[in-house]
Design a protein around this motif. Structure first.
Motif, short mmCIF file in Angstrom:
data_model
loop_
_atom_site.label_atom_id
_atom_site.label_comp_id
_atom_site.label_asym_id
_atom_site.label_seq_id
_atom_site.Cartn_x
_atom_site.Cartn_y
_atom_site.Cartn_z
N THR A 171 4.36 9.61 -1.57
CA THR A 171 5.38 10.33 -0.46
C THR A 171 5.48 9.13 0.56
O THR A 171 6.80 9.40 1.29
CB THR A 171 4.27 10.21 0.27
OG1 THR A 171 3.61 9.57 0.88
CG2 THR A 171 3.72 11.67 -0.77
N THR B 253 0.48 11.21 -4.14
CA THR B 253 0.33 13.34 -4.03
C THR B 253 -0.03 13.23 -5.23
O THR B 253 0.71 12.64 -6.95
CB THR B 253 2.04 13.51 -3.30
OG1 THR B 253 2.15 13.37 -4.29
CG2 THR B 253 1.76 13.38 -2.56
N ALA C 238 -8.71 8.98 -0.20
CA ALA C 238 -8.06 9.07 1.40
C ALA C 238 -6.33 8.97 0.33
O ALA C 238 -4.73 8.51 1.29
CB ALA C 238 -7.25 7.32 2.00
N LYS C 239 -6.22 8.98 -0.79
CA LYS C 239 -5.35 8.98 -1.70
C LYS C 239 -4.16 7.81 -1.49
O LYS C 239 -2.74 8.33 -0.85
CB LYS C 239 -3.81 10.37 -0.93
CG LYS C 239 -5.34 11.85 -1.20
CD LYS C 239 -4.31 12.94 -1.53
CE LYS C 239 -4.97 14.00 -2.06
NZ LYS C 239 -6.57 14.16 -2.81
N SER C 240 -4.64 7.07 -1.26
CA SER C 240 -3.83 5.70 -1.02
C SER C 240 -4.06 4.76 -2.10
O SER C 240 -5.09 5.12 -2.94
CB SER C 240 -3.48 4.75 0.20
OG SER C 240 -5.30 4.34 0.16
N THR D 31 5.62 4.20 2.01
CA THR D 31 4.93 2.99 1.70
C THR D 31 4.30 3.32 3.15
O THR D 31 4.72 3.52 4.43
CB THR D 31 5.69 2.18 1.61
OG1 THR D 31 6.48 2.20 0.54
CG2 THR D 31 5.22 0.74 1.58
N VAL D 32 3.21 2.12 3.56
CA VAL D 32 2.01 2.29 4.43
C VAL D 32 2.26 0.67 5.01
O VAL D 32 2.55 -0.15 4.27
CB VAL D 32 0.52 2.77 3.93
CG1 VAL D 32 -0.52 2.09 5.51
CG2 VAL D 32 -0.04 3.89 3.63
N GLN E 259 0.66 -1.07 0.25
CA GLN E 259 0.35 0.12 -0.19
C GLN E 259 0.96 1.03 -0.04
O GLN E 259 1.62 1.05 0.75
CB GLN E 259 -1.43 -0.09 1.06
CG GLN E 259 -1.71 1.11 0.94
CD GLN E 259 -2.58 0.79 2.51
OE1 GLN E 259 -2.83 0.30 3.09
NE2 GLN E 259 -4.23 1.86 1.76
N TYR E 260 0.72 2.65 -1.09
CA TYR E 260 0.92 3.37 -1.17
C TYR E 260 0.06 4.67 -0.27
O TYR E 260 -0.63 5.17 -1.01
CB TYR E 260 1.82 3.60 -2.27
CG TYR E 260 2.85 2.12 -2.90
CD1 TYR E 260 3.94 2.54 -2.39
CD2 TYR E 260 2.20 1.18 -3.01
CE1 TYR E 260 4.71 1.03 -2.64
CE2 TYR E 260 2.58 0.34 -3.30
CZ TYR E 260 4.14 0.18 -3.42
OH TYR E 260 5.28 -1.00 -3.51
N ASN E 261 1.22 6.03 0.12
CA ASN E 261 0.27 7.03 -0.26
C ASN E 261 0.68 7.70 -1.32
O ASN E 261 1.81 7.58 -1.77
CB ASN E 261 0.49 7.90 1.17
CG ASN E 261 0.56 6.97 2.36
OD1 ASN E 261 -0.54 6.84 2.31
ND2 ASN E 261 0.80 7.82 3.74
#
Length: 71
Positions: free
Chosen positions: A66, A9, A39-41, A68-69, A5-7
């Motif tokens: 930005t 931008t 959630a911008k993910s 990694t979650v 999972q990634y954030n």
């Protein structure tokens, strides 16, 4: 099956989500891409997922990663 999972931008609409989905889906091993605009993910499911290739696909689609979650 693995999950990353990634954030992201710069993502603000469903067109953005579709662009990311398209590029990330082209990465080998990817079986599903879930984009959450609010959630911008981006969550990626698949096997043998290559972090650098996934990040590069998001950037190629025109967006930034930005961090990694933890998944």
């Amino acid at each position: 099956m693995a999950q990353k999972q990634y954030n992201v931008t710069g993502m603000s609409c469903e067109h953005c989500a579709a662009s990311i989905r398209e590029k990330v889906s082209e990465v080998p091993g990817v079986s599903e891409v879930v984009v959450d605009v609010a959630a911008k993910s981006v969550t990626v499911h698949g096997t043998d997922l290559d972090d650098s290739r996934l990040r590069a696909a998001i950037v190629e689609a025109g967006y930034g990663v930005t961090d990694t979650v933890a998944a």
